[in-house]
Design an enzyme around this catalytic site. Structure first.
Site, short mmCIF file in Angstrom:
data_model
loop_
_atom_site.label_atom_id
_atom_site.label_comp_id
_atom_site.label_asym_id
_atom_site.label_seq_id
_atom_site.Cartn_x
_atom_site.Cartn_y
_atom_site.Cartn_z
CG HIS A 190 -2.00 -1.10 1.08
ND1 HIS A 190 -3.08 -1.02 0.22
CD2 HIS A 190 -2.10 -2.30 1.71
CE1 HIS A 190 -3.81 -2.11 0.34
NE2 HIS A 190 -3.23 -2.91 1.23
CG ASP A 243 -7.53 -13.72 -7.08
OD1 ASP A 243 -6.69 -13.20 -7.85
OD2 ASP A 243 -8.31 -13.05 -6.37
CG ASP A 269 -5.58 -9.64 0.48
OD1 ASP A 269 -5.83 -9.49 1.68
OD2 ASP A 269 -5.53 -8.68 -0.32
#
Length: 379
Positions: A190, A243, A269
């Site tokens: 982030h 994913d 996550d």
């Protein structure tokens, strides 16, 4: 107990072997058929137990909820996807909320639970960048200080093992150096770091990156960004959500082919929505999210990605069968690589004498047939 198969993952290859287990440990690895087996899996693959170092919750529980039974339910049932160890992961919130969450994890770790091992806590935020905050709630993002972190670590009883932070906001990397010398893995995430800032953070103790491609400065051929640093700093760990939604399978292939077999880390996550139906809605960090048909989680306010419901056995399938990543790269990313990142390679992430008897038996379609946590069958 003897568990055997003609396909046991040892030394980057499948090998016909028998695994001898006693008192939660692997005490020997023997030739297949050399002793009478208690369980013979034939041609089914046996691999080390999966480790997930970035997961917020599952089965309608979030780490920030600070509920003992919710956490115990998570550890008990996450074995269904082959996970034998994980870091309970927080999300940015008030100091009061985070303190309760940390105390809850520490209490459960101390008092006991079933299933996958709680390896500690991944502290994601609140020391993040505003521009790249993603689904992290902006009102609680703050400047990191040693003094505040020491309060958090005291509440966690020393169990914060990994932290996501925007290291470019750490003056002279003082906080980064403190954390890395006090047993906490510093992961850049982030973050608005430039390539150059990332290199300096690495030189000052940062050793990982959080969900590469997501929540960070992108790669450009003239401004390489944090993604460029993830490619170039090949001895720096880097998590990636496998994913196929957070990053395309082509991007997954590019990352792993650049990183090599030893430093890429698959993470889920995953949110509390894992294990719930499509269309379910939950609050995550104070923001409402909805689960889409592909299993991804999105903010209802903006439609932006906010996490996943990925199962690690499915992530392994995606890496190998769709992203065309070599099997050893893929299996290492959810076994020995996270173990090394956390300093646990002496007992986790591999099938060898002296290690914990954490094993996963996979069918040809990557379905988990059985998970052993310290030698005990859980399915």
């Amino acid at each position: 107990m003897i568990i055997q198969s003609k396909k046991v993952w040892i030394a980057d290859q499948f090998f016909a072997a028998a695994i001898e287990v006693e008192n939660e440990k692997i005490i020997g690895v023997l030739p297949y058929g050399s002793k009478p087996a208690d369980v013979d899996y034939g041609d089914k693959r046996i691999v080390p137990g999966f480790l997930d170092i970035h997961c917020h919750g599952a089965f309608e529980f979030d780490t920030n909820d600070a509920q003992e039974e919710g956490l115990r339910n998570w550890t008990k049932h996450i074995v269904s996807e082959g996970v034998t160890g994980f870091l309970a992961t927080t999300i940015t919130q008030s100091e009061e909320v985070l303190t309760r969450a940390l105390k809850n994890v520490a209490k459960v770790m101390k008092e006991g639970y079933e299933g996958a091992e709680l390896l500690g806590i991944h502290f994601e935020g609140p020391y993040l960048d505003m521009k790249y905050k993603g689904a992290q709630p902006e009102p609680y993002i703050v400047q990191g200080t040693i003094e505040q972190f020491e309060r958090y670590q005291a509440a966690a009883e020393g169990n914060i093992k990994y932290i996501t932070m925007a290291t470019e906001h750490d003056p002279d990397f003082a906080f980064t150096k403190y954390l890395s010398t006090h047993g906490v893995v510093v992961s850049i995430g982030h973050s608005a770091s430039t390539y150059e800032e990332a290199v300096l953070a690495f030189a000052n103790g940062a050793s990982s990156m959080t969900h590469v491609y997501n929540g960070m400065t992108p790669f450009n051929h003239r401004a390489n960004g944090l993604v460029g640093a993830a490619f170039r700093l090949r001895t720096m760990y880097g998590e990636i959500i496998c994913d196929g939604n957070h990053s395309t399978t082509a991007a997954l292939n590019t990352y792993f082919m650049s990183k090599g077999p030893d430093f890429g880390i698959m993470v889920s996550d995953a949110l509390m929505a894992k294990g719930t139906p499509v269309g379910s809605k939950f609050l995550f960090g104070g923001n409402e999210i909805e689960i889409y048909p592909d299993g991804s989680a999105h903010l209802t306010s903006t439609g932006g990605l906010a996490g996943s419901t990925l199962k690690l056995n499915e992530g392994l399938r995606i890496l190998v069968e769709e992203a065309m990543v070599p099997f050893n790269y893929a299996i290492n990313s959810c076994t020995i690589n996270p173990a090394r990142c956390l300093g646990l390679e002496d007992r986790k992430g591999r099938i060898a004498a002296g290690c914990d008897a954490d094993l996963v038996v996979l069918d040809t379609d990557y379905t988990v047939l059985q998970t052993y946590c310290k030698g005990e069958a859980k399915l």
